[in-house]
Design an enzyme around this catalytic site. Structure first.
Site, PDB file in Angstrom:
ATOM      1  CB  THR A   1       0.132 -10.749  -4.536  1.00  0.00           C
ATOM      2  OG1 THR A   1       1.354 -10.427  -5.571  1.00  0.00           O
ATOM      3  CG2 THR A   1       0.136 -12.463  -4.594  1.00  0.00           C
TER       4      THR A   1
ATOM      5  CE  LYS B   1       1.637 -12.172  -8.168  1.00  0.00           C
ATOM      6  NZ  LYS B   1       2.857 -11.947  -7.375  1.00  0.00           N
TER       7      LYS B   1
ATOM      8  CB  THR C   1       6.789 -13.644  -6.329  1.00  0.00           C
ATOM      9  OG1 THR C   1       7.419 -14.446  -5.666  1.00  0.00           O
ATOM     10  CG2 THR C   1       5.557 -14.510  -7.146  1.00  0.00           C
TER      11      THR C   1
ATOM     12  CD  GLU D   1       4.722  -4.311  -4.314  1.00  0.00           C
ATOM     13  OE1 GLU D   1       4.179  -5.097  -3.921  1.00  0.00           O
ATOM     14  OE2 GLU D   1       5.947  -4.078  -3.741  1.00  0.00           O
TER      15      GLU D   1
ATOM     16  CG  ASN E   1       7.244  -3.196  -0.654  1.00  0.00           C
ATOM     17  OD1 ASN E   1       6.822  -4.378  -0.766  1.00  0.00           O
ATOM     18  ND2 ASN E   1       6.979  -2.127  -1.700  1.00  0.00           N
TER      19      ASN E   1
END
Lengths: 458, 458
Positions: A188, A214, A233, A323, A453
Site C-alpha cells: 500500500t 507489507k 494492517t 511511513e 497521513n
C-alpha cells in the site's frame, strides 16, 4: 489600566509559522534485491497482478500463492474488536480445515473492513474462486484470504473474481519474478516490496523459508492465534518446504509473532486486518515425518527459532519502510522481572510521540525516554535508582551511558550526536529488577509522516 | 534475467521529498483577556518574575502565590515512576501539614526532574525560602513547590533563592496584573498565559475560584491523590476563597482531576512533574463552617461540581494551546458499561497518531476512529454491530452519522468537510453496551508539532 498595559506589551500569541525543511528520507534501494530462484521453498506457485482495485494499472493489487502439495497452515490475526471480513473468513477456513490450507489470496487497495454482510460475501467469493484453481479440488475451502487498504469501502469484487479466474496453476510461476510480483501485490504505502528467503538445516537436511509482508502505517500489531482474543494492517506470509504438524506450526508461529510482528510499531495504531499466515508443505521433506513438538522437541526448537528469527527479519523491514521513517531504532529493555513488563516498557518507549520526534530531530533527549519508561504500571514497581539508559551504536563501538543508576551522566554531546545521527541506533534501558528482556523496533516521526497521513485515506 | 528485468523496471524506491506547506495555526488571541480585579478570590497575593532560569530576561520564570489566611490544601500528582523532586517534596509537605498550606512556588524552564540528591535539596530550599515570606512564620513547611521545563538539569538555585528572598508579602499584588504575571511564570512552550476566574454561590453566598495552568507538550496526565499510585508536565493551581475541609477538598479535587486534567491529551506522553494544587482559604466565608462532605453533602456537591467544571475549563485551555495544534477536538464516548471503559476508549482515540493526522488533514477518516476504538480490551467486549460513530458540529446543527450500527453510512463529504474544517469539533462514539460515558479533549498532529519537538529539549 496598569493591568491592561502589562497585558498588551508582553503578549505574543502566535507561534511563528515556519517553513518545514526536511532532510531527505534515506534511500531504501538496498533493502530489495534479486534472490536466486533456488533459494525459494519448493512446491509453491505464485503470481501478482493488477485486478483493478488500485486505479493505476501499473500497480499490482492481487496476489495468489498456491502450494502444489497439501500443507499445514497456521495464522495469527488482529486482536482488534473490528475484525475485517477476510480475517473472520480466514479464521473460519482454518478452523474447518483443522490447520490445513493450500492457497492464499491477497488484495491491496481496499481492506474489506467494516463492510457488513457484503464484505463477508466478497471475502468468501475470493476464497471460493481461489479454491477452484486447486488441483485436486478441495472438499472444503483450503484458501486463506487477506485484504489491506481503505477501511469501509467494498471490494470491486467482480474485477477481482475475473482476475482470479483468469489464472490457472500453470500460469503461476515459481522463480524470483513470481515471488516478487506476489510481494508487490501486498503493497500500500510501502516504498518497496518486502521479500526474503533463507535456508536452514535440521538433521543434515536443508529446508527453505520465504516470506513477504507489507506495512507501512497503522502498524502496531497485536496478533494472537485464532482461538485467542483477537486484535493489529500488517499482512504477511511465510512459506516453507519443511513438514510441520498444524499444531506445532501454530505454536511456533504464535511464539515467533510475539517476538517479531507484535514487537514493532510505526505509529502505535492497531489495524482491523493484521494477519500473518504460514504454510508448511513438506516439499523438501522427502518422506521425513512432520516436525512435531511432542514427538521431537529438538527439531521443533530448531524450527521455532528459525521461524522467529525469519519473522523478526520480515517485521523489521516493515519498520525500515515505516511511513516517513528516517531512522530505524531498536529499543532493548533488559533487567525486567517478567517478559511482559519488558515488552510493555519497550512498547511504550517505541510509541512515544516525544521520543519519536526527538529521534527525527536527532536530539539525545533521554528525559523523554525516562518519562515514557516510568509512565506505565509494571508487575514489579520501578526503582528509579536502579535504572540505566544508554545509546548503543550499531558499529560495535562503545555504548554511551545517558543515565546511570538513576542519575544523569554528563553526556558527551558530540558523541551523542554521532550515534543519534546514524540511520540505525539502539536505545537500551536496563531496569535492574530481574533477568527478563524484550526488544522492540520502531522508527521516528517526521514531517513526511504527517503529510502521508494528513492526505492518505486508509 | 527475466526476474531482474521485472525488478529494474517497476521499482521506485524513494518517496518524493515534498515541501511541507502548513495552513496557519489559528490565532489564540481571544483565549487570554483581562479579568476584573474583583473576580479573583480574596486573601491571595501573587507575583511572577524573571529569576534567571530562562535565558531571555523578558520571560517570567518564577511565580509565588501566598494565601494571607490559613488555607486547606489538596493536590494530585503524576503517577510516573520517575517523579521529579518538587513532586516528592510537595507530597511530603502536604502529608506533614495534614492538608494545610499557605504558599505555592513555581519555576519554569527547568523541571528539576532526575536530578538526584541535589534536586531534592534544591526543591526543599525553594520551599524554605518561600516559607520565610509567610506571616506568621509557619512551624512546619506550608509551601508547595512545582517545576517544569528541561528534565535532567539542576536548577540555578542561587538565582531562584535570591529572587524569592527579594520578595515580601507587601511586594506581592492581588490585581489582574499580579495574577497574570504568576500565570506567565508557569509557561514553557505555551503561547499564552492560562488564567481564568469565576464566581459561584452556595446558600446565597458568593465565592470565587481562580486558576492558572500550563502545557503545552508531554501532556497526557494521569494524576492521583498523594496517597495513591502516582503518574503526568502539566502544572496548575486553583485558588478559592471558600472554606473547605482538607479531606473534602482532596476528594473534590480527585474527582475533578479525573474528569478534566486526566481527560486531556496533546501527545500521549505522561510527564514526571504533573501537579495540580488547590488552596481554599475561606477569605469569603465570613465565619461559615468549612464545606465538609460528611456534614453538608449538598454544599459539598455544589462545590465539587463547580471545581470540576472549572478544572475542565482550565484543562481544555491546555489542549487549545497544545504544541502545533490547529484543532480542538472533543471525543465523547457514550454507552459504555463502565466509566473506566468509556474513558479508556476516549483516551485511545485521542492519542491515535492516525486519527490526529487525519484531523490535521481535515479528512473524515472514521475508519481510523473505529480501528482505535476496537484496539483495546474492555470489561464488556465490543459488539461491532452496536457501534455508532458521528461528527458533531459545535454550531448546534445536526450531527453527521458516519457509522450506524456497525455499518458505514454513505457520507456527505461536503458536509463532513464543513464539520471537520472547523477549528472545533466533536467525535461521538456510541458503544451500545450501557449507560456510562466519558469525554476527552485532544488536538491534531501537525508539521508544527514535529518541528517543536524535533528541536526543543524538554
Amino acid at each position: 489600566m496598569a493591568s491592561n498595559r502589562v497585558w498588551q506589551t508582553t503578549t505574543t500569541f502566535k507561534r511563528l509559522i515556519s517553513t518545514y525543511t526536511s532532510k531527505s528520507l534515506p534511500s531504501k534501494t538496498h533493502l530489495h534485491a534479486p534472490i536466486p530462484d533456488s533459494a525459494f521453498p519448493k512446491g509453491y506457485a505464485l503470481t501478482g497482478l493488477h485486478a483493478g482495485v488500485k486505479k493505476k494499472p501499473e500497480l499490482l493489487d492481487l496476489g495468489i500463492i498456491i502450494s502444489k502439495l497439501p500443507a499445514s497452515a497456521a495464522a495469527c490475526f488482529t486482536r482488534n474488536a473490528f475484525k475485517a471480513a477476510p480475517v473472520i473468513v480466514s479464521q473460519e477456513v482454518l478452523k474447518e480445515s483443522q490447520g490445513r490450507a493450500r492457497a492464499l489470496v491477497v488484495n491491496s487497495g481496499c481492506a474489506n473492513a467494516v463492510t457488513g454482510t457484503q464484505g463477508m460475501q466478497d471475502a468468501w467469493a475470493m476464497v471460493r474462486a481461489t479454491d477452484a484453481l486447486l488441483d485436486p479440488p478441495p472438499s472444503a475451502s483450503e484458501t486463506l484470504v487477506m485484504s489491506t487498504g481503505v477501511i469501509g469501502q467494498t471490494l470491486p469484487i467482480s474485477k477481482i473474481l475475473t482476475a482470479i479466474q483468469s489464472q490457472s496453476t500453470s500460469s503461476l510461476g515459481s522463480g524470483f519474478g513470481a515471488w516478487e510480483a506476489a510481494a508487490r501485490a501486498f503493497m500500500t504505502t510501502d516504498t518497496f516490496p518486502k521479500l526474503r528467503a533463507r535456508t536452514f538445516t535440521i538433521r543434515g537436511k536443508d529446508y527453505r523459508l520465504a516470506g513477504m509482508d507489507k506495512g507501512a502505517g497503522m502498524i502496531h500489531p497485536n496478533m494472537g492465534p485464532p482461538s485467542g482474543q483477537l486484535h493489529a494492517t500488517l499482512l504477511g506470509c511465510i512459506l516453507t518446504d519443511a513438514a510441520v504438524s498444524p499444531r506445532s506450526l501454530q505454536n511456533a508461529l504464535t511464539y515467533a509473532v510475539d517476538r517479531s510482528f507484535n514487537s514493532i510499531s510505526v505509529d502505535g495504531d492497531m489495524s482491523t486486518n493484521d494477519t500473518i499466515i504460514v504454510l508448511a508443505n513438506g516439499a523438501a521433506a522427502d518422506g521425513q515425518p512432520e516436525i512435531n513438538e511432542a514427538m521431537d522437541k529438538d527439531a521443533y526448537e530448531i524450527f521455532k527459532e528459525e521461524l522467529t528469527s525469519f519473522a523478526s527479519e520480515l517485521a523489521q523491514l516493515v519498520v525500515r519502510d515505516g511511513e516517513g521513517a528516517t531512522k530505524f531504532v531498536t529499543v532493548s529493555v533488559e533487567g525486567a522481572s517478567t517478559y511482559g513488563d519488558a515488552h510493555k516498557v519497550a512498547s511504550r518507549i517505541s510509541t512515544s510521540a516525544l521520543v519519536k520526534t526527538a529521534l527525527f530531530g536527532e536530539d539525545a533527549n533521554w528525559g523523554r525516554i525516562l518519562a515514557a519508561t516510568g509512565s506505565i504500571p509494571l508487575s514489579t514497581p520501578l526503582d528509579p535508582s536502579r535504572v540505566n539508559v544508554s545509546f548503543v551504536p550499531i558499529d560495535g563501538t562503545a555504548p554511551l551511558p545517558l543515565l546511570v543508576n538513576g542519575e544523569p551522566e554528563k553526556v558527551d554531546e558530540t558523541r551523542a550526536s554521532e550515534i543519534i545521527g546514524a540511520e540505525d541506533l539502539e536505545i537500551r534501558v536496563e531496569l535492574g529488577l530481574g533477568d527478563q528482556s524484550a526488544k522492540y523496533w520502531t522508527c521516528d516521526f517526521s514531517y513526511e509522516y504527517v503529510k502521508i497521513n494528513g492526505d492518505y485515506r486508509t
